[in-house]
Design an enzyme around this catalytic site. Sequence first.
Site, PDB file in Angstrom:
ATOM      1  CB  SER A 127      -0.682   0.004   0.939  1.00 27.55           C
ATOM      2  OG  SER A 127      -1.803   0.808   1.274  1.00 27.55           O
ATOM      3  CE1 TYR A 145      -4.733  -1.632   5.089  1.00 29.74           C
ATOM      4  CE2 TYR A 145      -3.562  -0.081   5.057  1.00 29.74           C
ATOM      5  CZ  TYR A 145      -4.127  -0.800   4.094  1.00 29.74           C
ATOM      6  OH  TYR A 145      -4.498  -1.175   3.217  1.00 29.74           O
TER       7      TYR A 145
HETATM    8  N1  LIG Z   1      -8.884  -0.254  -1.270  1.00 31.92           N
HETATM    9  C1  LIG Z   1      -7.630   0.456  -1.113  1.00 31.92           C
HETATM   10  O1  LIG Z   1      -8.270   1.740  -1.078  1.00 31.92           O
HETATM   11  C2  LIG Z   1      -5.965  -0.197  -0.310  1.00 31.92           C
HETATM   12  C3  LIG Z   1      -5.064   0.266  -1.260  1.00 31.92           C
HETATM   13  C4  LIG Z   1      -3.928   0.016  -1.034  1.00 31.92           C
HETATM   14  C5  LIG Z   1      -3.354  -1.072  -0.073  1.00 31.92           C
HETATM   15  N2  LIG Z   1      -4.866  -2.248  -0.037  1.00 31.92           N
HETATM   16  C6  LIG Z   1      -4.990  -3.800  -0.012  1.00 31.92           C
HETATM   17  O2  LIG Z   1      -5.144  -4.240  -1.012  1.00 31.92           O
HETATM   18  C7  LIG Z   1      -5.647  -5.864  -0.334  1.00 31.92           C
HETATM   19  C8  LIG Z   1      -7.136  -5.877  -0.919  1.00 31.92           C
HETATM   20  O3  LIG Z   1      -7.769  -4.938  -0.409  1.00 31.92           O
HETATM   21  P1  LIG Z   1      -9.284  -4.352  -0.912  1.00 31.92           P
HETATM   22  O4  LIG Z   1      -9.207  -3.017  -0.745  1.00 31.92           O
HETATM   23  O5  LIG Z   1      -9.373  -5.453  -2.275  1.00 31.92           O
HETATM   24  O6  LIG Z   1     -10.260  -4.823  -0.043  1.00 31.92           O
HETATM   25  P2  LIG Z   1     -11.122  -5.561  -0.096  1.00 31.92           P
HETATM   26  O7  LIG Z   1     -12.395  -5.673  -0.988  1.00 31.92           O
HETATM   27  O8  LIG Z   1     -11.943  -5.778   1.334  1.00 31.92           O
HETATM   28  O9  LIG Z   1     -10.906  -7.140  -0.233  1.00 31.92           O
HETATM   29  C9  LIG Z   1     -10.447  -7.939   0.991  1.00 31.92           C
HETATM   30  C10 LIG Z   1     -10.183  -9.466   0.447  1.00 31.92           C
HETATM   31  O10 LIG Z   1      -9.468  -9.494   1.434  1.00 31.92           O
HETATM   32  C11 LIG Z   1      -9.765 -11.183   2.435  1.00 31.92           C
HETATM   33  N3  LIG Z   1      -9.122 -11.316   3.656  1.00 31.92           N
HETATM   34  C12 LIG Z   1      -9.313 -10.641   4.576  1.00 31.92           C
HETATM   35  N4  LIG Z   1      -9.023 -11.115   5.664  1.00 31.92           N
HETATM   36  C13 LIG Z   1      -8.812 -11.858   5.256  1.00 31.92           C
HETATM   37  C14 LIG Z   1      -8.859 -13.414   6.214  1.00 31.92           C
HETATM   38  N5  LIG Z   1      -8.554 -13.478   7.930  1.00 31.92           N
HETATM   39  N6  LIG Z   1      -8.274 -14.430   5.694  1.00 31.92           N
HETATM   40  C15 LIG Z   1      -8.179 -14.580   4.059  1.00 31.92           C
HETATM   41  N7  LIG Z   1      -8.948 -13.309   3.255  1.00 31.92           N
HETATM   42  C16 LIG Z   1      -8.795 -12.425   3.693  1.00 31.92           C
HETATM   43  C17 LIG Z   1     -11.396 -11.083   1.776  1.00 31.92           C
HETATM   44  O11 LIG Z   1     -11.639 -12.464   1.701  1.00 31.92           O
HETATM   45  P3  LIG Z   1     -12.606 -12.755   3.080  1.00 31.92           P
HETATM   46  O12 LIG Z   1     -13.051 -11.701   3.340  1.00 31.92           O
HETATM   47  O13 LIG Z   1     -13.811 -13.598   2.361  1.00 31.92           O
HETATM   48  O14 LIG Z   1     -11.745 -13.496   3.720  1.00 31.92           O
HETATM   49  C18 LIG Z   1     -11.234 -10.335   0.777  1.00 31.92           C
HETATM   50  O15 LIG Z   1     -10.910 -11.409  -0.066  1.00 31.92           O
HETATM   51  C19 LIG Z   1      -5.874  -5.752   0.765  1.00 31.92           C
HETATM   52  O16 LIG Z   1      -4.570  -6.536   1.607  1.00 31.92           O
HETATM   53  C20 LIG Z   1      -5.265  -4.733   1.391  1.00 31.92           C
HETATM   54  O17 LIG Z   1      -4.422  -3.557   1.885  1.00 31.92           O
HETATM   55  C21 LIG Z   1      -5.668  -1.282   0.005  1.00 31.92           C
END
Ligand SMILES: NC(=O)c1ccc[n+]([C@@H]2O[C@H](COP(=O)([O-])OP(=O)(O)OC[C@H]3O[C@@H](n4cnc5c(N)ncnc54)[C@H](OP(=O)(O)O)[C@@H]3O)[C@@H](O)[C@H]2O)c1
Length: 272
Positions: A133, A146
Amino acid sequence: MQKVIWIVGASSGFGRDCALKLLQMGGYKVFVSSRRAELMQDLAQMGACVLPLDVCDETSVNTACQTILEQENRIDALLANAGLGVYGMVEAVDMADIHYQFDVNVFGVARCLKAVLPQMRQQKSGRIVITESLAAHASCIGIGWYAASKHALRGMHTALRQELHGTGVKVIAIEPGRVKTDFWQTAGADIQNNIKDYQQLTDNFIAYMDKPTYWQTPSTDSTVKAMIHALTADKPKTVYRTTHDAKLFPLLMKFMPNWLYDKIVLSQLGVK
Ligand SMILES: NC(=O)c1ccc[n+]([C@@H]2O[C@H](COP(=O)([O-])OP(=O)(O)OC[C@H]3O[C@@H](n4cnc5c(N)ncnc54)[C@H](OP(=O)(O)O)[C@@H]3O)[C@@H](O)[C@H]2O)c1
């Protein structure tokens, strides 16, 4: 031979969109994992193999990896993407929740990469792609734990990349800035504060993050494009900064004095 790609954290957001894109492109054997298997059924219908797991549970991670190896005898790429935000003021977040933040975002990645690396080293090829991130470089009010978890990943991946030099296994970081996924829904739903002195700041932080304009941000497209390149290209980059803010901020932070950065953040949150 079809490349075998394992996406962990594939039920929504970046992971899901990346899986969709790979399946549409064709030519890859795609395994998808996360806790909510029901959200990955359409991916299964498109040809993905669904392996439900919780990254906090080492046995479930190892079992999923074993299933891939029994079926395919190899694994070409891991996208360690599962992650969430435990948001709130640093002092106000419970110790149990701080542990949970690291259990998912840091130890979860550790469990996944430890599961695949013996096979990748043996086959002398592979890649570990980690969703980090902008928060691996910059932190601010409300996202302290975070940001700490993403800083930790950045520290780890640099070492791992060097340690795997010459083995054929590449380590790649994806660094998105703010992108509209389910991320804030999860992070924002659970913000705790039972310390009166932080109440105003917590309210201002939530109001700021809740503004629709805050999330009028890019779609997942540029990040998914980078993920696909990282997972499949012959010569991937070591780091992909996938949104404008993720490209700009680390540079700005190098030159901006802390007093100015603090002033900007505080004024954004209405603090005089
Ligand atoms: N959106 C942003 O602005 C942003 C920016 C920078 C980085 N990121 C990073 O991008 C990555 C994905 O996030 P996203 O934005 O796509 O959010 P999201 O739509 O909430 O997706 C998060 C994913 O992580 C999975 N997950 C969470 N806890 C888990 C666990 N204990 N075991 C297995 N899977 C788990 C969730 O699946 P389940 O709940 O079904 O398990 C879901 O598939 C994360 O690492 C986040 O930190 C996001």
